[in-house]
Design a protein around this motif. Structure first.
Motif, short mmCIF file in Angstrom:
data_model
loop_
_atom_site.label_atom_id
_atom_site.label_comp_id
_atom_site.label_asym_id
_atom_site.label_seq_id
_atom_site.Cartn_x
_atom_site.Cartn_y
_atom_site.Cartn_z
N GLY A 119 -11.70 -70.57 -42.53
CA GLY A 119 -12.16 -71.23 -43.75
C GLY A 119 -13.65 -71.16 -44.00
N ARG A 120 -14.37 -70.41 -43.15
CA ARG A 120 -15.84 -70.42 -43.28
C ARG A 120 -16.44 -69.02 -43.46
N GLU B 215 -8.27 -75.27 -51.68
CA GLU B 215 -9.53 -75.43 -52.43
C GLU B 215 -10.61 -74.43 -52.02
N HIS B 216 -10.32 -73.64 -51.00
CA HIS B 216 -11.34 -72.68 -50.53
C HIS B 216 -11.41 -71.47 -51.47
N TYR C 147 -5.47 -73.48 -47.33
CA TYR C 147 -6.86 -73.32 -47.79
C TYR C 147 -7.00 -73.48 -49.30
N GLY D 176 -8.45 -67.75 -43.86
CA GLY D 176 -8.99 -68.61 -44.92
C GLY D 176 -10.36 -68.18 -45.40
N SER E 128 -10.02 -69.39 -56.26
CA SER E 128 -9.65 -70.12 -55.04
C SER E 128 -8.27 -69.67 -54.58
N TYR E 129 -7.89 -70.12 -53.38
CA TYR E 129 -6.54 -69.85 -52.89
C TYR E 129 -5.50 -70.45 -53.83
N LEU F 96 -13.29 -65.75 -47.57
CA LEU F 96 -13.58 -65.31 -48.94
C LEU F 96 -13.84 -63.81 -48.89
N THR G 293 -17.14 -65.11 -45.08
CA THR G 293 -17.22 -64.30 -46.29
C THR G 293 -17.30 -62.84 -45.86
#
Length: 558
Positions: free
Chosen positions: A251-252, A40-41, A38, A278, A52-53, A280, A254
């Motif tokens: 990855g999606r 760039e996440h 991940y 992944g 970012s990661y 936030l 929060t």
């Protein structure tokens, strides 16, 4: 086997009965996989700054280099982290793990007495601490094995010009950083600059190595370090991840992280499970400032939130919360203390999202039971045992009981701790030779495999999800020269679930309630301090002279 595990029939679609803990060589391997997958996440957000990661990878790599290359710490050494929810926390956490060290999570609000116990008991050689709390460390460091201090300010990773400005305001305008003199302390940013010169240490970790000493009172007063291995943590990340992952998108997501990351619930659920997915993690440094908290929620498109009942209740009572956009919210996870029906029902009404209750202990890393995420409404249960977890109800003579019978809740699974650090006697009290953990909670299981907490076997008091042990409170209060006898019990409290009530027999007739409160402020962190104090001429005792806390609890109407 299914008859012994009736809960499997009620697992949500897609949740496996078992997880494969051997999929990863260590917890560090899970973290490094997330860094790679991940990159760039966004990973962590705080005070308007997002890392970012890839950022966390680079920073934690530098911090690991500092710990091993500059400080010479080696695999198995303990490092204490005494930070609130700030960006430095994940950097220090993952840096320590990548250096093969054992993390000792430390409550920043500890008094000197509490901090000294934890540092001495764990044998920590290094500590990462926020400058707000450095004075506490200064008072006790000479009596500990701590050789290295890394000190940080809240603004240190917020970038220019915001970071220096935040630090300046906190130090000079709000006067929140007391003067201290820790001669050997190194600033966090300096540590990172020096760490970059060193390679990431080549450490071979196995699932049997220790990852955390997570302090808890267990069933008695003195805080003990639960030895949580890489196996325990990998297991719980995969177990909880399998349970909630069916509803979430890698990855999606929060997640709102308002519970402190030094607490096992937030550490595993937010820092680790969401990292594995992944996600936030939106860090809330001071969740007690409710208007600012709601403002943060307004700024984020949050899809998940974890918390204790107290937190959900406080949010519901804060102006502006009900007007937030809840259209993205898919997971509201409550743990750490019982979720109250009134709060759960109001939460559903306001947010449209069911408040899912889970159950766990520090000793189980922590998740043991969880309600299905597709639950339509609050059901009063702590849920079903999660994958690869066995739960049972035992009688007082340690015999399994049938459904609907009330007894002690027992847990067995790969997430159950190795034992208490340097306390084989205490370990033997709670762990059976074949791996069953005595939780100390009185519960029942219905015929479908849902578990319900009925009562607590121990005298422990649960204040907003934090364990408070009467023995510790009483031991501290008995050091006051004006007190002859004291008993601490838990009484119901609409804000914190339970609150501490003290019954005191005076030695000094002039002793006042304010005297006792001042003494508690000096020696006990906030959540342990009594909310109610009552003077008595005598305390009820058994025929062997033991103070009967239950009798005091039963006569307390509050």
């Amino acid at each position: 086997m299914s008859n012994e595990r009736p809960w499997l029939a009620h697992y949500p679609p897609g949740v496996p009965a078992e997880i494969d803990v051997n999929r990863y060589a260590s917890l560090t391997a899970i973290v490094e996989e997330a860094f790679a997958r991940y990159r760039e996440h966004p990973a962590f957000h705080n005070f308007g700054k997002t890392l970012s990661y890839a950022d966390i990878d680079a920073l934690s790599r530098a911090f690991a280099g500092y710990l091993s290359g500059e400080l010479g710490l080696v695999k198995g050494d303990r490092v204490a982290i005494m930070l609130p929810n700030v960006l430095q926390y994940p950097v220090a956490l993952f840096g320590a793990l990548r250096a093969g060290l054992v993390v000792v999570n430390t409550n920043p609000l500890y008094t000197p007495r509490e901090l000294k116990h934890q540092l001495v008991d764990s044998g920590a050689k290094a500590i990462v601490i926020l400058d707000h709390f450095a004075l506490t460390l200064q008072e006790v460091i000479a009596e500990t094995a701590v050789e290295h201090v890394v000190i940080t300010g809240i603004g240190d990773l917020l970038g220019f010009p915001k970071g220096p400005l935040v630090n300046f305001v906190l130090r000079h305008v709000k006067k929140m950083v007391p003067a201290h003199a820790l001669s050997k302390a190194v600033r966090f940013k300096t540590a990172l600059e020096r760490g970059v010169r060193h390679p990431l240490p080549a450490v071979t970790q196995t699932l049997d190595d220790l990852a955390f000493l997570q302090y808890t009172g267990g069933t008695t007063g003195v805080a003990k370090g639960a030895m949580l291995t890489h196996r325990n943590m990998v297991a719980n990340v995969l177990q909880a991840g399998a349970w909630i992952g069916v509803s979430l998108k890698p990855g999606r997501e929060t997640v709102i992280t308002a519970l402190p990351l030094y607490h096992i619930f937030s550490l595993t659920a937010n820092a680790l499970v969401f990292m594995h997915l992944g996600g936030l993690s939106w860090l809330i440094t001071n969740p007690r400032d409710m208007p600012a908290f709601v403002k943060e929620l307004r700024a984020s498109k949050f899809t998940a939130i974890t918390g204790v009942n107290t937190l959900f209740n406080a949010l519901l009572n804060t102006p502006g919360f009900a007007e937030l956009d809840f259209s993205h919210l898919r997971l509201s996870l409550g743990g750490g203390m019982a979720v109250q029906r009134a709060v759960a029902e109001r939460w559903k009404k306001v947010t449209g999202c069911t408040l899912i209750e889970a159950y766990g202990l520090t000793e189980t890393s922590p998740a043991a039971c969880m309600n299905p995420l597709d639950l339509k409404a609050y059901n009063g249960s702590i849920g079903l045992p999660i994958p690869s977890t066995e739960a049972a109800i035992w009688s007082e003579d340690n015999q399994p009981l049938p459904p609907e019978a009330v007894g002690e809740l027992m847990i067995r699974g790969p997430q159950v701790m190795k034992g208490y650090w340097n306390r084989p006697d205490e370990t033997a009290k709670v762990l059976t030779p074949d791996g069953w953990l005595h939780t100390g909670d009185i519960a029942r299981m219905d015929r479908e495999g849902f578990f319900y907490i009925v009562d607590r076997k121990k005298d422990m008091i649960l204040v907003s999800g934090f364990n408070v042990y009467p023995n510790e409170i009483e031991d501290v209060l008995m050091q006051h020269p004006g007190i002859a006898e004291v008993a601490a019990v838990g009484v119901p409290d609409e804000h914190s679930g339970e609150a501490v009530k003290l019954f005191v027999v005076r030695k000094d007739p002039a002793l006042t309630i304010e005297d006792i409160k001042a003494f508690c402020r000096e020696n006990l962190t906030g959540y342990k301090r009594p909310k109610h104090i009552e003077f008595r001429d005598t305390l009820p005792k058994s025929n062997v002279g033991k103070i009967l806390r239950r009798a005091l609890r039963d006569e307390s109407p509050r």
